[in-house]
Motif scaffolding. Structure first.
Motif, mmCIF file in Angstrom:
data_model
loop_
_atom_site.group_PDB
_atom_site.id
_atom_site.type_symbol
_atom_site.label_atom_id
_atom_site.label_comp_id
_atom_site.label_asym_id
_atom_site.label_seq_id
_atom_site.Cartn_x
_atom_site.Cartn_y
_atom_site.Cartn_z
ATOM 1 N N PHE A 63 51.850 88.009 33.715
ATOM 2 C CA PHE A 63 52.177 87.553 32.360
ATOM 3 C C PHE A 63 53.406 86.649 32.361
ATOM 4 N N ASN A 64 54.413 87.014 33.136
ATOM 5 C CA ASN A 64 55.625 86.192 33.176
ATOM 6 C C ASN A 64 55.343 84.804 33.747
ATOM 7 N N LEU A 65 54.458 84.729 34.751
ATOM 8 C CA LEU A 65 54.088 83.432 35.303
ATOM 9 C C LEU A 65 53.350 82.598 34.270
ATOM 10 N N VAL A 66 52.385 83.210 33.595
ATOM 11 C CA VAL A 66 51.631 82.496 32.564
ATOM 12 C C VAL A 66 52.557 82.047 31.444
ATOM 13 N N GLN A 67 53.471 82.906 31.049
ATOM 14 C CA GLN A 67 54.425 82.566 29.993
ATOM 15 C C GLN A 67 55.294 81.389 30.406
ATOM 16 N N ALA A 68 55.788 81.388 31.646
ATOM 17 C CA ALA A 68 56.653 80.298 32.119
ATOM 18 C C ALA A 68 55.894 78.977 32.151
ATOM 19 N N LEU A 69 54.640 78.999 32.640
ATOM 20 C CA LEU A 69 53.851 77.778 32.689
ATOM 21 C C LEU A 69 53.532 77.272 31.280
ATOM 22 N N ALA A 70 53.247 78.192 30.369
ATOM 23 C CA ALA A 70 52.945 77.798 28.998
ATOM 24 C C ALA A 70 54.161 77.162 28.332
ATOM 25 N N LYS A 71 55.325 77.749 28.538
ATOM 26 C CA LYS A 71 56.545 77.183 27.943
ATOM 27 C C LYS A 71 56.874 75.820 28.536
ATOM 28 N N LYS A 72 56.540 75.627 29.823
ATOM 29 C CA LYS A 72 56.806 74.338 30.462
ATOM 30 C C LYS A 72 55.984 73.227 29.832
ATOM 31 N N LEU A 73 54.823 73.580 29.291
ATOM 32 C CA LEU A 73 53.955 72.582 28.674
ATOM 33 C C LEU A 73 54.340 72.268 27.237
ATOM 34 N N GLN A 74 55.230 73.066 26.647
ATOM 35 C CA GLN A 74 55.645 72.814 25.276
ATOM 36 C C GLN A 74 56.467 71.528 25.191
ATOM 37 N N GLY A 75 56.366 70.875 24.062
ATOM 38 C CA GLY A 75 57.129 69.657 23.849
ATOM 39 C C GLY A 75 56.787 69.042 22.505
ATOM 40 N N PRO A 76 57.499 67.976 22.150
ATOM 41 C CA PRO A 76 57.268 67.353 20.833
ATOM 42 C C PRO A 76 55.834 66.864 20.639
ATOM 43 N N GLU A 77 55.173 66.468 21.723
ATOM 44 C CA GLU A 77 53.817 65.931 21.607
ATOM 45 C C GLU A 77 52.738 66.995 21.779
ATOM 46 N N GLU A 78 53.132 68.247 22.041
ATOM 47 C CA GLU A 78 52.166 69.324 22.279
ATOM 48 C C GLU A 78 51.889 70.064 20.973
ATOM 49 N N ALA A 79 50.612 70.013 20.515
ATOM 50 C CA ALA A 79 50.243 70.623 19.237
ATOM 51 C C ALA A 79 49.846 72.082 19.374
ATOM 52 N N ARG A 80 49.546 72.522 20.588
ATOM 53 C CA ARG A 80 49.088 73.895 20.762
ATOM 54 C C ARG A 80 50.236 74.887 20.639
ATOM 55 N N THR A 81 49.930 76.064 20.085
ATOM 56 C CA THR A 81 50.926 77.122 19.973
ATOM 57 C C THR A 81 51.126 77.787 21.331
ATOM 58 N N LEU A 82 52.163 78.600 21.437
ATOM 59 C CA LEU A 82 52.420 79.285 22.701
ATOM 60 C C LEU A 82 51.274 80.228 23.082
#
Length: 301
Positions: A63-82
């Motif tokens: 879960f921590n790995l998935v969470q870290a990768l998901a947060k890395k993809l977040q950004g101003p142009e990313e519309a998907r939620t966490l």
């Protein structure tokens, strides 16, 4: 005599269940760890849940790995939620590269693109994830929005069905009648599809072995002429056969001949013959043309 400071009291940090349980946590964990499992739970509206049960340390690390990768993809142009990103990260890691990751995580959306084969060096290297989807020719060509059918799940949106169809390397032709009932399939298919198995069991009613009356719903579906010997996966070459009779057919040297109505003749090595007749051979005959309308009009008197 000075014995130094007393050790800190830590018993209050241990839950009462652990202090009072007759077995140690180690013993209980070793037993519980044998229940490791994963499963699929179909949901409504083209969705499903995949769950897995494993040791707590591995679950937290995953879960921590998935969470870290998901947060890395977040950004101003990313519309998907966490939460959406976490789901996309998991599917991308498993479908796009089941082996050891050698590059970054790329999530192209909620559907996999390209082939679903492992290219790394881990446990999943070289393993291909396969699914079966059924859709009409009109849906495949984009001329209809009729849902597709995902094997093991049910109806799926047409876009999802078209995306899966685009990944296919081969097709199984299925012919349907005007009532959308499957009436024929590719003859070279090794294992009969479920609809064909149901048709065989409906026709036979019971095991086709000599004198056997085991209900067909408890029987296997067997090729009369083995597939390895050129036998086709068609109704005229399939019969219901219980497990003991199936084993005896191959082990005891029986010769079986099957006829168009589903009846079979069994010939033993000693030359003795038995004939087995299906219960419902009449029910699987193709429908006949309806009679012409009666154009006779009775007189008004």
């Amino acid at each position: 005599m000075n014995r130094g400071p007393e050790p800190p009291y830590t018993d209050h940090l241990t839950p009462p269940r652990e202090r009072l349980h007759p077995e140690t946590l180690t013993v209980r964990h070793e037993r519980a760890d044998r229940s490791r499992n994963a499963g699929l739970v179909p949901q409504d509206d083209g969705m499903a849940e995949v769950w897995f049960r494993c040791a707590a340390d591995k679950a937290v690390m995953v879960f921590n790995l998935v969470q870290a990768l998901a947060k890395k993809l977040q950004g101003p142009e990313e519309a998907r939620t966490l939460p959406q990103l976490r789901a996309d990260v998991i599917t991308d890691l498993l479908l796009n590269n089941p082996g050891t990751r050698t590059g970054g995580c790329t999530c192209n959306g909620s559907t996999a693109t390209g082939t679903c084969a492992g290219t790394g060096t881990g446990a999943g290297a070289g393993i291909t994830a396969s699914v079966a989807v059924t859709l009409s020719l009109e849906t495949a060509a984009g001329l209809s929005e009729e849902p597709g059918e995902l094997a093991g799940y049910g109806p799926i949106p047409p876009d999802m069905a078209r995306n899966l169809a685009g990944l296919a390397k081969s097709w199984l032709l299925v012919l349907t009648d005007e009532y959308r009932t499957a009436v024929a399939a590719a003859k070279d298919l090794r294992h009969p599809p479920e609809w064909l198995k149901r048709l065989v069991r409906l026709r036979d009613g019971h095991c086709s072995g000599p004198g056997c009356r085991v209900e067909a719903r408890f029987c296997e579906v067997d090729h009369t002429i083995a597939w390895e010997d050129g036998g086709k996966t068609v109704l005229g070459n399939l019969k219901a056969l219980c497990k003991p009779e199936h084993i005896a057919k191959h082990a005891d040297g029986w010769t079986v001949t099957q006829y168009p109505d589903g009846s079979t003749t069994w010939k033993s090595r000693t030359g003795h013959e038995w004939t087995s007749t299906p219960e419902n051979s009449w029910s699987i005959r193709p429908p006949t043309e309806p009679p012409p309308p009666d154009l006779y009009t009775p007189p008004p008197f």
